[in-house]
Design a protein around this motif. Structure first.
Motif: not given
Length: 75
Positions: A18-29, A49-56, A43-47, A60-62
């Motif tokens: 969706d707009l502003g929501w991507w999936k990559c390798g089982g992670y939500d960006l 219900d856990h936030v794992l990483h943030t990036t501008p 951009w926040i990387v989720w897996r 970078d998130a991918g």
């Protein structure tokens, strides 16, 4: 992981959900509003219900997700 195994590991596909929501390798960006970045978003990387990483940026998130799937950063 050996160098050969890392070289043969396929790069995960980045899929737009969706707009502003991507999936990559089982992670939500997820793109969120952030006054701390020059672009005004982050951009926040989720897996699960856990936030794992943030990036501008999405790039970078991918890249972070790809590094996690291939064994992380070389030491």
């Amino acid at each position: 992981m050996t160098a050969q195994l890392v070289a043969e590991t396929p790069v995960p596909t980045l899929v737009r959900v969706d707009l502003g929501w991507w999936k990559c390798g089982g992670y939500d960006l997820i793109q969120v509003v952030s006054p701390r970045t020059a672009l005004g978003t982050a951009w926040i990387v989720w897996r699960g219900d856990h936030v794992l990483h943030t990036t501008p940026t999405l790039t970078d998130a991918g890249g972070w997700v790809a590094s996690q799937l291939t064994g992380g950063q070389p030491r």
